[in-house]
Design a protein around this motif. Structure first.
Motif, mmCIF file in Angstrom:
data_model
loop_
_atom_site.group_PDB
_atom_site.id
_atom_site.type_symbol
_atom_site.label_atom_id
_atom_site.label_comp_id
_atom_site.label_asym_id
_atom_site.label_seq_id
_atom_site.Cartn_x
_atom_site.Cartn_y
_atom_site.Cartn_z
ATOM 1 N N TYR A 4 43.122 83.331 50.431
ATOM 2 C CA TYR A 4 44.191 83.336 51.449
ATOM 3 C C TYR A 4 43.736 82.624 52.716
ATOM 4 N N ALA A 5 42.463 82.820 53.077
ATOM 5 C CA ALA A 5 41.977 82.268 54.343
ATOM 6 C C ALA A 5 41.945 80.744 54.327
ATOM 7 N N ILE A 6 41.808 80.124 53.139
ATOM 8 C CA ILE A 6 41.911 78.661 53.121
ATOM 9 C C ILE A 6 43.346 78.231 52.848
ATOM 10 N N GLY A 7 44.275 79.161 52.976
ATOM 11 C CA GLY A 7 45.693 78.806 52.943
ATOM 12 C C GLY A 7 46.359 78.923 51.585
ATOM 13 N N MET A 8 45.693 79.572 50.632
ATOM 14 C CA MET A 8 46.272 79.656 49.294
ATOM 15 C C MET A 8 47.454 80.605 49.234
ATOM 16 N N THR A 9 48.393 80.307 48.336
ATOM 17 C CA THR A 9 49.445 81.270 48.005
ATOM 18 C C THR A 9 48.831 82.279 47.039
ATOM 19 N N SER A 10 49.528 83.401 46.798
ATOM 20 C CA SER A 10 48.994 84.409 45.870
ATOM 21 C C SER A 10 48.783 83.791 44.495
ATOM 22 N N ARG A 11 49.733 82.923 44.083
ATOM 23 C CA ARG A 11 49.618 82.330 42.761
ATOM 24 C C ARG A 11 48.375 81.440 42.673
ATOM 25 N N GLN A 12 48.140 80.643 43.728
ATOM 26 C CA GLN A 12 46.949 79.784 43.723
ATOM 27 C C GLN A 12 45.681 80.618 43.680
ATOM 28 N N ALA A 13 45.651 81.677 44.489
ATOM 29 C CA ALA A 13 44.457 82.529 44.503
ATOM 30 C C ALA A 13 44.250 83.161 43.128
ATOM 31 N N LEU A 14 45.346 83.576 42.505
ATOM 32 C CA LEU A 14 45.243 84.209 41.182
ATOM 33 C C LEU A 14 44.697 83.221 40.155
ATOM 34 N N THR A 15 45.303 82.030 40.086
ATOM 35 C CA THR A 15 44.931 81.119 39.006
ATOM 36 C C THR A 15 43.629 80.377 39.284
ATOM 37 N N ARG A 16 43.356 80.080 40.559
ATOM 38 C CA ARG A 16 42.159 79.285 40.858
ATOM 39 C C ARG A 16 40.919 80.154 41.072
ATOM 40 N N ILE A 17 41.114 81.332 41.649
ATOM 41 C CA ILE A 17 39.957 82.131 42.068
ATOM 42 C C ILE A 17 39.767 83.379 41.200
ATOM 43 N N ILE A 18 40.820 84.147 41.023
ATOM 44 C CA ILE A 18 40.663 85.458 40.396
ATOM 45 C C ILE A 18 40.562 85.369 38.870
ATOM 46 N N LEU A 19 41.541 84.700 38.230
ATOM 47 C CA LEU A 19 41.536 84.692 36.766
ATOM 48 C C LEU A 19 40.282 84.044 36.151
ATOM 49 N N PRO A 20 39.783 82.928 36.711
ATOM 50 C CA PRO A 20 38.566 82.382 36.112
ATOM 51 C C PRO A 20 37.408 83.382 36.129
ATOM 52 N N GLN A 21 37.319 84.163 37.200
ATOM 53 C CA GLN A 21 36.242 85.155 37.252
ATOM 54 C C GLN A 21 36.554 86.348 36.356
ATOM 55 N N ALA A 22 37.834 86.748 36.334
ATOM 56 C CA ALA A 22 38.228 87.895 35.506
ATOM 57 C C ALA A 22 38.049 87.561 34.025
ATOM 58 N N SER A 23 38.285 86.292 33.657
ATOM 59 C CA SER A 23 38.186 85.953 32.244
ATOM 60 C C SER A 23 36.753 86.125 31.756
ATOM 61 N N ARG A 24 35.803 85.838 32.631
ATOM 62 C CA ARG A 24 34.417 86.027 32.248
ATOM 63 C C ARG A 24 34.134 87.507 31.965
ATOM 64 N N VAL A 25 34.661 88.346 32.845
ATOM 65 C CA VAL A 25 34.460 89.784 32.671
ATOM 66 C C VAL A 25 35.114 90.271 31.385
ATOM 67 N N SER A 26 36.250 89.660 31.021
ATOM 68 C CA SER A 26 37.032 90.228 29.930
ATOM 69 C C SER A 26 36.664 89.659 28.560
ATOM 70 N N ILE A 27 35.782 88.648 28.510
ATOM 71 C CA ILE A 27 35.467 88.048 27.204
ATOM 72 C C ILE A 27 34.875 89.064 26.208
ATOM 73 N N PRO A 28 33.867 89.849 26.590
ATOM 74 C CA PRO A 28 33.326 90.776 25.580
ATOM 75 C C PRO A 28 34.356 91.780 25.054
ATOM 76 N N PRO A 29 35.098 92.493 25.929
ATOM 77 C CA PRO A 29 36.082 93.409 25.363
ATOM 78 C C PRO A 29 37.213 92.706 24.603
ATOM 79 N N LEU A 30 37.622 91.516 25.049
ATOM 80 C CA LEU A 30 38.679 90.803 24.319
ATOM 81 C C LEU A 30 38.187 90.345 22.951
ATOM 82 N N SER A 31 36.892 90.012 22.868
ATOM 83 C CA SER A 31 36.348 89.629 21.567
ATOM 84 C C SER A 31 36.401 90.801 20.604
ATOM 85 N N ASN A 32 36.145 91.986 21.116
ATOM 86 C CA ASN A 32 36.281 93.185 20.276
ATOM 87 C C ASN A 32 37.685 93.298 19.731
ATOM 88 N N THR A 33 38.679 93.118 20.617
ATOM 89 C CA THR A 33 40.064 93.191 20.190
ATOM 90 C C THR A 33 40.342 92.149 19.110
#
Lengths: 249, 236
Positions: free
Chosen positions: B139-168
């Protein structure tokens, strides 16, 4: 006057943290905000780019852009406000999945949609400025705290803000790394950037700030040139605070 | 178990060339069932399921009561009922109200709904695991929520979720065998069909088990690769 803030109120639930603040930030000046922890000084800074949404109050910028927080901000107003300032966080908050260079380029390329090659060049210049020209391709975890914070400063500068906000930029650093970060901020002040900084570095405030604002209990207790506030305070609470910091028992 | 298998193999071999041939010649139809149905069923269900899971996770994280409520009901209903029952409702039950689906699409719908519900919790948790400061820095560099979600949050969250998603994902590979019960001629159905003719139940079912194992083994190697790739920005 770059920004004039009037009647700023902010509460978290029942807790009123800002009790009607008026601040003026002169263009090209450095405003240092000092005060005990829990006094609301960080909240004040975070209200300036609406990371905390004020409950009421008004902002007026020199270019005529103004906001009234009694009404709900539109998305556009919120983005316009945020794009006027750059923020440096106490805990750096670099993007860990991006290299130092990518961290700095993210704002201009993704938010401001600028040409990538030009952005890369000006980003490299910023790295030069903060003394990290040889670290551009490293990831944040490969950098020391002081280096990370300097990348954080470069990232905030990259969007070419009118106002730079620093939220205790050296509080999370090891003592020997504080100097390198303060030096970068000192250089920015010399270059004429407008800066608002929350800090515990009184000596730094004394040397660099044009105005010092002593904050306590959600109020501005007193405000003035650094020598007046730090050396010759009028208010009892300021005296007590300075005393505690200068003579820790 | 191994001994029984061996014994049976010996009996099969002793019983004549035809039994042994039966097993060998059943291998190809089973692999075919795997390629034609098991793998496509898994891939389609997983992709649709993940899209559904992301939407459900975002609904749960939204501020709309209606979105939060419907996402919760969906997840609770799917998690609280057996997959086989869901499969039967879609394939055998829906025709009663005039919705007739072929076995394969029925299976894809059931498995996607299942993956969607389970993975939405994984995705929601991994989004929540990313520090608030990352949103704020965006937000501080001017991102919209969508930009922050897709550029910043999801790439990091996907790393966290790979092991449990692989189980699924690996569970899904195995769960597709349930589709045999609604007549999808996938790997296990092929094994059942041949066994019904030749009576080599043990050999065929063990062969089926081994084939599933091979698929899952390859998948876990791929999972490992992906994790290593995504780990490059993390301090060792």
């Amino acid at each position: 006057m770059l920004l004039s803030v009037k009647g700023l109120h902010k509460s978290f639930g029942d807790l009123e943290v800002l009790k009607g603040i008026d601040v003026e930030i002169e263009k090209g000046s450095v405003l240092a905000i000092i005060g005990p922890s829990g006094s609301g000084k960080t909240t004040l800074l975070r209200c300036l780019n609406a990371l905390e949404m004020p409950n009421s109050g008004t902002f007026e910028f020199h270019d005529g852009f103004s906001l009234d927080f009694d009404k709900k901000l539109s998305k556009k107003e919120l983005l316009t406000l945020r794009r006027k300032s750059g923020m440096v966080f106490q805990s750096y908050n670099l993007f860990p999945h991006k290299t130092a260079l990518e961290n700095v380029m993210e704002g201009p390329v993704i938010v401001q949609k600028k040409n990538k090659d030009q952005v890369r060049q000006s980003a490299l210049n910023l790295f030069e400025k903060v003394g990290l020209a040889d670290k551009v391709d490293l990831y944040p975890h490969q950098l020391s705290g002081g280096q990370q914070q300097r990348v954080g400063i470069a990232r905030a500068l990259a969007i070419e803000p009118e106002l730079m906000l620093f939220d205790e930029p050296t509080s999370a650093l090891d003592p020997e790394l504080v100097g390198e970060v303060l030096q970068v901020i000192r250089d920015l002040a010399k270059e004429g950037w407008t800066i608002a900084i929350v800090t515990h570095e009184l000596k730094f405030a004394e040397q660099v700030a044009d105005q010092v604002l002593f904050f306590d209990g959600g109020h501005i207790i007193e405000q003035g040139p650094p020598l007046e506030i730090l050396k010759n305070p009028k208010e009892q609470r300021t005296k007590q605070f300075l005393n505690r910091i200068l003579n820790p028992s | 178990m191994a001994k029984m298998f061996l014994n049976n193999m010996i009996i099969a071999t002793a019983g004549g060339v035809s039994d042994w041939d039966n097993i060998l010649s059943s291998l190809w139809p089973m692999i075919q069932g795997g390629i034609q149905y098991t793998i496509p069923l898994t891939l389609f269900s997983f992709v649709f399921g993940l899209i559904l899971a992301l939407l459900t996770a975002l609904a749960r994280l939204s501020s709309s009561r209606i979105l939060i409520g419907s996402a919760r009901v969906y997840v609770s209903a799917i998690r609280g009922t057996p997959l086989l029952v869901q499969l039967f409702i879609i394939f055998f039950g829906l025709p009663n109200i005039g919705i007739v689906l072929d076995p394969f699409p029925s299976a894809i719908i059931a498995f996607s709904l299942n993956v969607g519900a389970y993975s939405s919790e994984i995705i929601r948790a991994s989004i929540l695991s990313i520090p608030k400061g990352q949103w704020e820095a965006g937000y501080a560099i001017g991102m919209t929520s969508r930009q922050a979600l897709t550029r910043i949050i999801l790439p990091q969250a996907s790393r966290v979720s790979i092991p449990p998603l692989s189980n699924t994902f690996i569970s899904l590979v195995k769960d597709t065998s349930l589709a045999s019960l609604i007549l999808v001629t996938e790997l296990f159905r092929k094994a059942q069909e041949i066994a019904a003719r030749t009576y080599n139940f043990l050999e065929l079912y063990v062969t089926a088990a081994i084939l599933y194992w091979i698929i899952c083994f390859i998948l876990s190697i791929i999972q490992d690769r992906i994790e290593k790739r995504l780990d490059r920005y993390i301090a060792k």
